[in-house]
Write a protein that holds these residues in place. Sequence first.
Motif, PDB file in Angstrom:
ATOM      1  N   ILE A 170       0.832  -1.204   0.000  1.00 31.11           N
ATOM      2  CA  ILE A 170       0.000   0.000   0.000  1.00 31.11           C
ATOM      3  C   ILE A 170       0.865   1.252   0.000  1.00 31.11           C
ATOM      4  O   ILE A 170       0.558   2.244  -0.680  1.00 31.11           O
ATOM      5  CB  ILE A 170      -0.946  -0.017   1.209  1.00 31.11           C
ATOM      6  CG1 ILE A 170      -1.861  -1.234   1.135  1.00 31.11           C
ATOM      7  CG2 ILE A 170      -1.784   1.259   1.264  1.00 31.11           C
ATOM      8  CD1 ILE A 170      -2.687  -1.473   2.370  1.00 31.11           C
ATOM      9  N   TYR A 171       1.955   1.215   0.737  1.00 28.70           N
ATOM     10  CA  TYR A 171       2.841   2.374   0.780  1.00 28.70           C
ATOM     11  C   TYR A 171       3.447   2.647  -0.595  1.00 28.70           C
ATOM     12  O   TYR A 171       3.641   3.811  -0.977  1.00 28.70           O
ATOM     13  CB  TYR A 171       3.939   2.137   1.814  1.00 28.70           C
ATOM     14  CG  TYR A 171       4.807   3.338   2.070  1.00 28.70           C
ATOM     15  CD1 TYR A 171       4.310   4.456   2.727  1.00 28.70           C
ATOM     16  CD2 TYR A 171       6.130   3.369   1.646  1.00 28.70           C
ATOM     17  CE1 TYR A 171       5.096   5.561   2.960  1.00 28.70           C
ATOM     18  CE2 TYR A 171       6.928   4.463   1.881  1.00 28.70           C
ATOM     19  CZ  TYR A 171       6.417   5.563   2.536  1.00 28.70           C
ATOM     20  OH  TYR A 171       7.212   6.662   2.763  1.00 28.70           O
ATOM     21  N   LEU A 172       3.723   1.593  -1.343  1.00 25.28           N
ATOM     22  CA  LEU A 172       4.254   1.778  -2.693  1.00 25.28           C
ATOM     23  C   LEU A 172       3.234   2.471  -3.591  1.00 25.28           C
ATOM     24  O   LEU A 172       3.594   3.283  -4.449  1.00 25.28           O
ATOM     25  CB  LEU A 172       4.658   0.421  -3.276  1.00 25.28           C
ATOM     26  CG  LEU A 172       5.443   0.445  -4.586  1.00 25.28           C
ATOM     27  CD1 LEU A 172       6.682   1.316  -4.477  1.00 25.28           C
ATOM     28  CD2 LEU A 172       5.842  -0.976  -4.979  1.00 25.28           C
ATOM     29  N   LEU A 173       1.948   2.171  -3.398  1.00 24.26           N
ATOM     30  CA  LEU A 173       0.903   2.896  -4.125  1.00 24.26           C
ATOM     31  C   LEU A 173       0.953   4.381  -3.775  1.00 24.26           C
ATOM     32  O   LEU A 173       0.870   5.244  -4.671  1.00 24.26           O
ATOM     33  CB  LEU A 173      -0.464   2.308  -3.776  1.00 24.26           C
ATOM     34  CG  LEU A 173      -1.683   3.087  -4.287  1.00 24.26           C
ATOM     35  CD1 LEU A 173      -1.742   3.065  -5.808  1.00 24.26           C
ATOM     36  CD2 LEU A 173      -2.973   2.516  -3.690  1.00 24.26           C
ATOM     37  N   ALA A 174       1.085   4.687  -2.491  1.00 25.80           N
ATOM     38  CA  ALA A 174       1.161   6.083  -2.074  1.00 25.80           C
ATOM     39  C   ALA A 174       2.382   6.774  -2.674  1.00 25.80           C
ATOM     40  O   ALA A 174       2.313   7.930  -3.104  1.00 25.80           O
ATOM     41  CB  ALA A 174       1.198   6.170  -0.545  1.00 25.80           C
ATOM     42  N   VAL A 175       3.498   6.064  -2.735  1.00 25.12           N
ATOM     43  CA  VAL A 175       4.717   6.626  -3.323  1.00 25.12           C
ATOM     44  C   VAL A 175       4.507   6.921  -4.805  1.00 25.12           C
ATOM     45  O   VAL A 175       4.882   7.987  -5.300  1.00 25.12           O
ATOM     46  CB  VAL A 175       5.895   5.653  -3.127  1.00 25.12           C
ATOM     47  CG1 VAL A 175       7.088   6.060  -3.986  1.00 25.12           C
ATOM     48  CG2 VAL A 175       6.305   5.604  -1.661  1.00 25.12           C
ATOM     49  N   ALA A 176       3.913   5.975  -5.529  1.00 21.88           N
ATOM     50  CA  ALA A 176       3.698   6.160  -6.966  1.00 21.88           C
ATOM     51  C   ALA A 176       2.782   7.348  -7.250  1.00 21.88           C
ATOM     52  O   ALA A 176       2.939   8.029  -8.272  1.00 21.88           O
ATOM     53  CB  ALA A 176       3.119   4.887  -7.571  1.00 21.88           C
ATOM     54  N   LEU A 177       1.826   7.609  -6.353  1.00 24.86           N
ATOM     55  CA  LEU A 177       0.892   8.719  -6.550  1.00 24.86           C
ATOM     56  C   LEU A 177       1.406  10.033  -5.967  1.00 24.86           C
ATOM     57  O   LEU A 177       0.760  11.070  -6.135  1.00 24.86           O
ATOM     58  CB  LEU A 177      -0.453   8.375  -5.911  1.00 24.86           C
ATOM     59  CG  LEU A 177      -1.236   7.226  -6.568  1.00 24.86           C
ATOM     60  CD1 LEU A 177      -2.486   6.916  -5.764  1.00 24.86           C
ATOM     61  CD2 LEU A 177      -1.599   7.584  -8.003  1.00 24.86           C
ATOM     62  N   THR A 178       2.552  10.006  -5.310  1.00 29.02           N
ATOM     63  CA  THR A 178       3.063  11.204  -4.643  1.00 29.02           C
ATOM     64  C   THR A 178       3.215  12.401  -5.574  1.00 29.02           C
ATOM     65  O   THR A 178       2.788  13.512  -5.215  1.00 29.02           O
ATOM     66  CB  THR A 178       4.393  10.881  -3.934  1.00 29.02           C
ATOM     67  OG1 THR A 178       4.121  10.092  -2.775  1.00 29.02           O
ATOM     68  CG2 THR A 178       5.127  12.151  -3.507  1.00 29.02           C
ATOM     69  N   PRO A 179       3.812  12.284  -6.764  1.00 26.21           N
ATOM     70  CA  PRO A 179       3.939  13.482  -7.608  1.00 26.21           C
ATOM     71  C   PRO A 179       2.603  14.139  -7.917  1.00 26.21           C
ATOM     72  O   PRO A 179       2.487  15.371  -7.869  1.00 26.21           O
ATOM     73  CB  PRO A 179       4.611  12.936  -8.882  1.00 26.21           C
ATOM     74  CG  PRO A 179       5.384  11.738  -8.414  1.00 26.21           C
ATOM     75  CD  PRO A 179       4.517  11.116  -7.368  1.00 26.21           C
ATOM     76  N   VAL A 180       1.583  13.328  -8.206  1.00 25.09           N
ATOM     77  CA  VAL A 180       0.260  13.883  -8.520  1.00 25.09           C
ATOM     78  C   VAL A 180      -0.379  14.475  -7.276  1.00 25.09           C
ATOM     79  O   VAL A 180      -0.899  15.602  -7.291  1.00 25.09           O
ATOM     80  CB  VAL A 180      -0.642  12.792  -9.129  1.00 25.09           C
ATOM     81  CG1 VAL A 180      -2.062  13.316  -9.315  1.00 25.09           C
ATOM     82  CG2 VAL A 180      -0.084  12.310 -10.459  1.00 25.09           C
TER      83      VAL A 180
END
Length: 481
Positions: A170-180
Amino acid sequence: MPALLERPPITAPEAEVTGGGVTRPASAPARHRGPGRDLFIDLLRLFGIAVVVLEHWSIPVLSYAQGRITTGNAFTTPGAFAITWITQVMPLVFFAGGAANAISHRSHLARGGGEPLWLAGRVRRLAWPVLPLAVVWIPLPHLLLALGLPEQPVQTAARLAGQLLWFLAIYLLAVALTPVLLRLGERYGGRVPAALAAGAVVVDVVRFNGLEAAGFLNVGLVWLAVHQLGFLYAGGRLGGYRLMAAGGFAAAVALVAFGPYPGSMIGMPGAAMSNMAPPTAALLAVAFGQIGLAMILRPAILRLAARPAVGRIVTWAGPRMMTVYLWHMSALFVVAGVAVVGLGIATPAPGGAAWLAGWPIWLAALVLVVRPLIRLFARFEEPPATSYGTTGRTVGGRPDGTTGRTPDRVPDRAPGWARALSSAALAGAGLLTLTITGFATGVTPMLGSAAIVTGLALVTPVGNRNRSRRGAAQPSASSQT
């Protein structure tokens, strides 16, 4: 809600304000800080992992008979559920992770790096330490069964060894969406976590009106809302802490008292539902309460952190945090295997005199087992650095942004969005697979591990991997975790 979340940056006497409103304690020794670090956030993450480990080690109620191990939870004791409102610290970990990602992202862009390269570095940082866990646990159940150990305890341990990877998925999902989400946060501020929180409430309404599967949408909405609060903190825009603490805990009390939510903030054996799987609005309310409380205590936490003894603990634990998280359950399986399965010693009734007397001995045994695991596997905390010729940047490295490595050769161009997002998707899918199946015997754990390896390979060209030159080079100013 937006007005609550958009206060001026913290300017208390005990703090100094750095670029972007990020605060650091004026009294903290300089050696406890790295470039772009926030000591308070580091301490929250360490505290969160420490509480998770202590909770996992303390709550099992175990017995063994006729080839089967029976597992229970100490928090089923009447009234013990209230403890989980403090010990369920994953909201603090996601909050701290959001702040750390915002700080890291801003620092990376300030040095001229691209967002795909930043994402690639974060994927490597998260997924690399999982590889030795898979290398050990994929063959281990087969070996133990071949040695004649009973199947049910072995398979139970193998499944549980992978379940703790849910956090990384789940944290990796948050990381991937961080720029947006960072850009949305910069434009709309507190409206973003408010909208995510409102969405989580709507999902619960739909879930409790018959569409149970809708609840899994809150895996994203709840944890992203907490992660977004970390962005606000990193930008100096998080305020109203007393209202957050009182309002969050009060809302949680009301939801539990008058709604369909259980009192425990962790999953309980035999319970009809869980506030964690998937997360609920009640857990989100507790998250707001915890974050508000942490911010109220922030000055005291920083004063405590300024003490040399605490600084030494932080210095030691910081580079080993992921290793402790990944391997603490393995230590539990070793001790439980010897004491419960091997010697037939069942854990006493929780909270009783025998349990209280035996608890320190139990913890001491676990610490003795986990220490060599940390010594052995902490070296994998830092992925091998990879320098990209078109940008001069480095992927991987230590949490403070340094690597202590120099490139052997100039490799090909840095990854673009296609490679970075594909890497994140493959690593995330592999972590999710291992979360669901664990390392129980079968082909699925191999497929999950293969997905992680493939994801890492996309951002780690084998021919361009750097070699460590101990003591020969200065840390790269352009490196980024």
